[in-house]
Design an enzyme around this catalytic site. Structure first.
Site, mmCIF file in Angstrom:
data_model
loop_
_atom_site.group_PDB
_atom_site.id
_atom_site.type_symbol
_atom_site.label_atom_id
_atom_site.label_comp_id
_atom_site.label_asym_id
_atom_site.label_seq_id
_atom_site.Cartn_x
_atom_site.Cartn_y
_atom_site.Cartn_z
ATOM 1 N N SER A 268 0.834 -1.201 0.000
ATOM 2 C CA SER A 268 0.000 0.000 0.000
ATOM 3 C C SER A 268 0.870 1.252 0.000
ATOM 4 C CB SER A 268 -0.917 -0.007 1.233
ATOM 5 O OG SER A 268 -0.486 0.943 2.169
ATOM 6 N N LYS A 269 0.272 2.371 -0.406
ATOM 7 C CA LYS A 269 1.066 3.602 -0.459
ATOM 8 C C LYS A 269 1.444 4.080 0.941
ATOM 9 C CE LYS A 269 -2.915 6.641 -0.847
ATOM 10 N NZ LYS A 269 -3.671 7.544 -1.675
ATOM 11 N N ARG A 270 0.823 3.476 1.954
ATOM 12 C CA ARG A 270 1.171 3.832 3.334
ATOM 13 C C ARG A 270 2.064 2.782 3.979
ATOM 14 N NH1 ARG A 270 -4.010 5.343 2.749
ATOM 15 N NH2 ARG A 270 -4.328 7.596 2.720
ATOM 16 N N ASP A 271 2.692 1.961 3.161
ATOM 17 C CA ASP A 271 3.535 0.892 3.682
ATOM 18 C C ASP A 271 4.598 1.460 4.631
ATOM 19 O OD1 ASP A 271 4.370 -2.054 3.270
ATOM 20 O OD2 ASP A 271 6.242 -0.939 3.105
#
Ligand code: GLU
Length: 509
Positions: A268-271
């Site tokens: 995810s882009k919030r990894d």
């Protein structure tokens, strides 16, 4: 005759382009270059509610930084076939024509249902325990559309400007077969496919219609995109078929997902694995969130690209370091895996380290000279180059150079406490003083000379080299580890080293 290879990267400007998107662009780029074809940037901005300011510029800048610039499309090429933005293409009436054609052939229909009516339908189907409630061949029979209403009623509604959408009329029970270059033959029953909206009530096409029309009109030969689009592909096949364009449709290739480092789900882009998820820094004005970029974190674009190429593809050999030219030569769609590719942060840093080692000392010094710390000191370029030569082995990034080697520019004022505690005593202190004197008297100060003088001083002072070697390093640099000691000593130079040794003798108690 085989079609000319023309591929497209077709992002929606709904945010910064994350690395999964860059990988899609990369594979398209490699394929286009390999076959001397065209690589097109098309902006799919039909969903105006999700439009994010700055996203388009961000996409363009990212592709440029990565070195995978399209030769045609928004921001690229001579614009002779523009527009490439779907919102502008809509203005030219490009999509409406196709939707009307589908209506005329009875493969699409008008639907007048309000959002309340659609909600009710969903609730009804849920109450009836329908597994995946959708607008389809069964449920549409109870809705307000041109299949259930009389021709007269439909005409009246349209004349009264009642909002409507145009939906694809998917058959109830039909086998849909299509070929995907990566997945082989895929077979889906049409009962799994919903009556997708093709044209929205604001007159905008949806992605489903727009990308098909554009792929046809732009003569796209291969459509390569993320795996998340695979479930929509059966509907797309029907649209091509009903438009009589099945023979002209691009070949499909759905790229494998990029997975989290532990393999558990989609990246995810919030990894939180510690590495950026975006090529460049990205600030989302809508959510006030900022995301770090590979560029600003200190990655070389070539390393980032090399790493991305290996997320889902491999050359079938042991070679891991590939220039973009080599990637173009080695790339083939047949070597893309079906299964998800795990993102590996350590390997990603490793790639950068490999590229760092491949750089010349000149190139490294050039980059290092932009470091604000170095800028203020303005050192001699030849000296900077030598520092780079010595410290690069330990670094993954040029932005680590300052921390690794600031003592080459500034004499230490604090000394590694552990080494001092273990090695600093009257005898070693005397040794350091003697060494300072011997160094001062030296006529040459190459690494070998500095080492010889050190050894000779050990003999004079009757002290083992092992007892004072690390201490010498600490007196000169402040830290307990670093590159070959006498290379360091030689580079800092006679005057500097003598000074540092004398300072240490006074400072360390
Ligand atoms: N606009 C779609 C996306 O952002 C493009 C999908 C495709 O390439 O067909 O993923």
């Amino acid at each position: 005759m085989e079609k000319r290879v023309r591929v497209r990267f077709a992002p929606s400007p709904t945010g910064g382009l994350h690395m999964g998107g860059v990988r899609v662009a990369l594979f398209n780029y490699l394929f286009a270059k390999k076959h001397n074809g065209d690589f097109i940037l098309r902006i799919e901005d039909t969903d105006q509610t999700r439009y994010v300011k700055g996203a388009e510029e961000y996409i363009i800048e990212s592709l440029k930084w990565c070195g995978i610039a399209p030769n045609e499309g928004v921001g690229f090429g001579d614009g002779s076939h523009a527009p490439y933005r779907q919102s502008e293409r809509k203005e030219k009436g490009i999509y409406k024509k196709y939707a009307d054609k589908l209506i005329a052939s009875g493969n699409a229909y008008y639907a007048f249902d309000t959002s309340e009516e659609l909600d009710e339908m969903r609730k009804r189907l849920e109450a009836a325990k329908v597994a995946a409630p959708q607008y389809n061949a069964v449920s549409r029979q109870n809705m307000r559309n041109s299949l259930t209403l009389s021709e007269d009623e439909v005409k009246k509604l349209i004349d009264a400007n009642t909002p409507y959408v145009i939906r694809l009329k998917v058959p109830r029970n039909e086998e849909i077969r299509f070929h995907d270059i990566i997945r082989g033959w895929v077979v889906v029953n049409s009962s799994q496919v919903d009556d997708k909206v093709l044209l929205k009530s604001d007159g905008m096409p949806t992605y489903h219609l727009a990308h098909i029309v554009d792929d046809i009109e732009m003569q796209i030969s291969h459509a390569m995109r993320g795996e998340e689009w695979l479930p929509s592909a059966p509907a797309h096949i029907l649209i091509y078929r009903y438009l009589g364009l099945e023979n002209e449709m691009p070949k499909l290739a759905h790229l494998p997902l990029i997975l989290k480092p532990d393999g558990n789900g989609k990246l995810s882009k919030r990894d939180k694995s510690g590495l950026p998820m975006f090529p460049l820094n990205w600030f989302d004005e809508r959510t006030n969130e900022s995301y770090a970029g590979y560029r600003e974190t200190g990655f070389f674009a070539e390393a980032f690209i090399n790493m991305l190429a290996f997320l889902g593809w491999n050359p079938g050999t042991n070679q891991e370091i590939f220039s973009i030219e080599e990637l173009i030569q080695a790339f083939s769609l047949e070597r893309i895996n079906k299964s998800g590719a795990k993102f590996d942060p350590e390997k990603t840093k490793w790639f950068n380290q490999q590229y760092l080692r491949l750089k010349t000392d000149d190139a490294l010094a050039e980059i290092f000279s932009n470091d604000t710390n170095i800028k203020n000191l303005n050192p001699d370029f030849a000296y900077l180059k030598n520092v780079c030569r010595l410290i690069k082995e330990k670094a993954h990034f040029v932005n680590e150079f300052w921390d690794l080697g600031k003592y080459f520019f500034i004499a230490p004022t604090i000394y590694d406490a552990e080494v001092v505690k273990k090695r600093w005593n009257e005898k070693s202190k005397k040794f350091i003083s003697a060494l300072a004197k011997n160094y001062e008297a030296a006529s040459s100060f190459g690494a070998q000379h500095a080492e010889n003088i050190f050894k000779q001083t050990c003999e004079e002072q009757q002290i083992k080299t092992g007892e004072v070697m690390q201490l010498l390093r600490v007196c000169v640099s402040g830290v307990g580890g670093g590159p070959a000691l006498f290379e360091v000593v030689s580079l800092i130079g006679k005057a500097g080293v003598v000074n540092r040794l004398n300072t240490a003798v006074r400072a360390i108690v």
